[in-house]
Design an enzyme around this catalytic site. Sequence first.
Site, mmCIF file in Angstrom:
data_model
loop_
_atom_site.group_PDB
_atom_site.id
_atom_site.type_symbol
_atom_site.label_atom_id
_atom_site.label_comp_id
_atom_site.label_asym_id
_atom_site.label_seq_id
_atom_site.Cartn_x
_atom_site.Cartn_y
_atom_site.Cartn_z
ATOM 1 N N ASP A 139 -4.213 -1.171 13.850
ATOM 2 C CA ASP A 139 -5.387 -1.871 14.459
ATOM 3 C C ASP A 139 -5.261 -1.663 15.965
ATOM 4 O O ASP A 139 -6.183 -1.386 16.746
ATOM 5 C CB ASP A 139 -5.356 -3.373 14.016
ATOM 6 C CG ASP A 139 -5.501 -3.629 12.701
ATOM 7 O OD1 ASP A 139 -6.299 -3.500 12.055
ATOM 8 O OD2 ASP A 139 -4.331 -4.245 12.245
ATOM 9 N N HIS B 126 -3.628 -9.076 10.180
ATOM 10 C CA HIS B 126 -4.384 -7.944 10.026
ATOM 11 C C HIS B 126 -5.265 -8.188 8.840
ATOM 12 O O HIS B 126 -5.081 -7.860 7.705
ATOM 13 C CB HIS B 126 -3.220 -6.862 9.324
ATOM 14 C CG HIS B 126 -4.023 -5.645 8.736
ATOM 15 N ND1 HIS B 126 -4.413 -4.697 9.427
ATOM 16 C CD2 HIS B 126 -3.980 -5.221 7.328
ATOM 17 C CE1 HIS B 126 -5.145 -3.682 8.777
ATOM 18 N NE2 HIS B 126 -4.590 -3.998 7.406
HETATM 19 P P1 NAX Z 1 -1.930 3.154 -3.401
HETATM 20 O O1 NAX Z 1 -2.709 2.221 -4.194
HETATM 21 O O2 NAX Z 1 -2.538 4.643 -3.226
HETATM 22 O O3 NAX Z 1 -0.750 3.114 -3.509
HETATM 23 C C1 NAX Z 1 0.142 2.056 -3.794
HETATM 24 C C2 NAX Z 1 1.314 2.249 -4.312
HETATM 25 O O4 NAX Z 1 2.131 1.220 -4.749
HETATM 26 C C3 NAX Z 1 0.923 2.675 -5.920
HETATM 27 O O5 NAX Z 1 1.509 4.089 -6.214
HETATM 28 C C4 NAX Z 1 1.475 1.447 -6.773
HETATM 29 O O6 NAX Z 1 1.876 2.145 -8.106
HETATM 30 C C5 NAX Z 1 2.407 1.165 -5.995
HETATM 31 N N1 NAX Z 1 3.065 -0.344 -6.227
HETATM 32 C C6 NAX Z 1 2.390 -1.141 -6.775
HETATM 33 N N2 NAX Z 1 3.114 -2.213 -6.891
HETATM 34 C C7 NAX Z 1 4.225 -1.976 -6.741
HETATM 35 C C8 NAX Z 1 5.644 -2.804 -6.525
HETATM 36 N N3 NAX Z 1 5.580 -4.054 -7.096
HETATM 37 N N4 NAX Z 1 6.552 -1.957 -6.044
HETATM 38 C C9 NAX Z 1 6.594 -0.836 -5.648
HETATM 39 N N5 NAX Z 1 5.435 0.012 -5.769
HETATM 40 C C10 NAX Z 1 4.041 -0.678 -6.085
HETATM 41 O O7 NAX Z 1 -2.432 2.247 -2.093
HETATM 42 P P2 NAX Z 1 -2.346 2.767 -0.435
HETATM 43 O O8 NAX Z 1 -3.516 3.411 -0.057
HETATM 44 O O9 NAX Z 1 -1.076 3.651 -0.449
HETATM 45 O O10 NAX Z 1 -2.229 1.369 0.315
HETATM 46 C C11 NAX Z 1 -1.100 0.483 0.183
HETATM 47 C C12 NAX Z 1 -1.071 -0.747 0.788
HETATM 48 O O11 NAX Z 1 -1.270 -0.764 2.227
HETATM 49 C C13 NAX Z 1 -2.214 -1.667 0.150
HETATM 50 O O12 NAX Z 1 -1.797 -3.145 -0.052
HETATM 51 C C14 NAX Z 1 -3.189 -1.515 1.524
HETATM 52 O O13 NAX Z 1 -4.115 -2.541 1.404
HETATM 53 C C15 NAX Z 1 -2.174 -1.596 2.707
HETATM 54 N N6 NAX Z 1 -2.936 -1.165 3.920
HETATM 55 C C16 NAX Z 1 -2.389 -1.805 5.037
HETATM 56 C C17 NAX Z 1 -2.487 -1.460 6.228
HETATM 57 C C18 NAX Z 1 -2.196 -2.195 7.434
HETATM 58 O O14 NAX Z 1 -2.567 -2.027 8.516
HETATM 59 N N7 NAX Z 1 -1.150 -3.153 7.282
HETATM 60 C C19 NAX Z 1 -3.731 -0.451 6.551
HETATM 61 C C20 NAX Z 1 -3.822 0.597 5.420
HETATM 62 C C21 NAX Z 1 -3.738 0.055 3.949
HETATM 63 O O15 NAX Z 1 -5.040 -0.357 3.615
#
Ligand code: NAX
Length: 331
Positions: free
Chosen positions: A159, A187
């Site tokens: 952000d 966030h």
């Molecule tokens: P993806 O869905 O591409 O990847 C997430 C990965 O996490 C998947 O491979 C899934 O299998 C794995 N996963 C799920 N549960 C798990 C667990 N208990 N232990 C280990 N791995 C696990 O998502 P992606 O685009 O990479 O985003 C990841 C996260 O970042 C989401 O929650 C998203 O909302 C968050 N974000 C946060 C941002 C921030 O500024 N704080 C910005 C970007 C993003 O949106």
Amino acid sequence: AKEPLRVCVTGAAGQIGYSLLFQLAEGNVFGRDQPLILQLLDITPCLPALNGVVMELQDCALPLIRDVIGTADPLVAFKDIDAAFLVGAMPRREGMERKDLLAANVKIFKEQGDALDKVAKKTVKVLVVGNPANTNALICSKYAPSIPKENFSAMTRLDQNRAQAQVAAKLGVPNGSVRGCIIWGNHSSTQFPDVSHAEAEVDGRWVPVPEAVNDQQFLRGEFITTVQKRGAAIIAARKLSSAMSAAKAACDHMHDWFAGTPAGRFVSMAVFSDGSYKTPEGIMYSFPVTIENGQWKIVQGLAIDDFAREKMDATAKELCEEREEAIAACA
Ligand code: NAX
């Protein structure tokens, strides 16, 4: 030669992980002379994909990488780590209420906090990226009582970077000519992107951003909503959420946490509130911080006007509500 650092990335088979791992493995975060052991966590159904990522990391033949471990066991992934990027979380599915998503995710971070408490170094620095990031970080810390609270933070750097880029574009100056943009609070769409303490370099002189932009209506309106809604705009355009920019921001955050901030400069990160700026204590609230020797300190004494006060209170209120829901979900 330096001892290798053990660094964990969770959600390592996901899209942020894919961008993050290369930057990390190249040395962008901990330095180009710092060997690394990467400990990658994902869930069991994603282990084949994670194995592919491990293979690709090997195939990069990078000089800093000493070992890459892929696992679905948090006790293996967190063993003796110095730093953790907690990216993995449950994505929002169609028809899922915000409340259900929060409940599902805080349970993941409860379990991971517990595992960190058992096996990570007590000096580990934990950055939570997975949403709802602030509240996940709070829960993670709560279930890792043997690790200092200061070692947990959540990411609002994306952000901050978005705010900086918007101001630079508005002024027609390079990104490096804007500094001091602050993100207050959560966030989420209630975050308060604040440029009233930011500066821009215009014609070789650093001046306050409000003066340089000279358009209060824009700074209090369109600018704020653009930053708040940028994540949704990326999803609408890409049909996928931000990944390259999120990974870069995570690297920026962890880099500065380890390397420190330059004199007179600050960055935003969500950390435990100590009540600074009349925020409720004990929530993970994004503040401007300076960092020295791996320790962050909330910047004190910035003037807060009525406009800012209202926005800062609104995002604090949301964080307090999330905390209540999270505690109920973990009970
Ligand atoms: P993806 O869905 O591409 O990847 C997430 C990965 O996490 C998947 O491979 C899934 O299998 C794995 N996963 C799920 N549960 C798990 C667990 N208990 N232990 C280990 N791995 C696990 O998502 P992606 O685009 O990479 O985003 C990841 C996260 O970042 C989401 O929650 C998203 O909302 C968050 N974000 C946060 C941002 C921030 O500024 N704080 C910005 C970007 C993003 O949106």
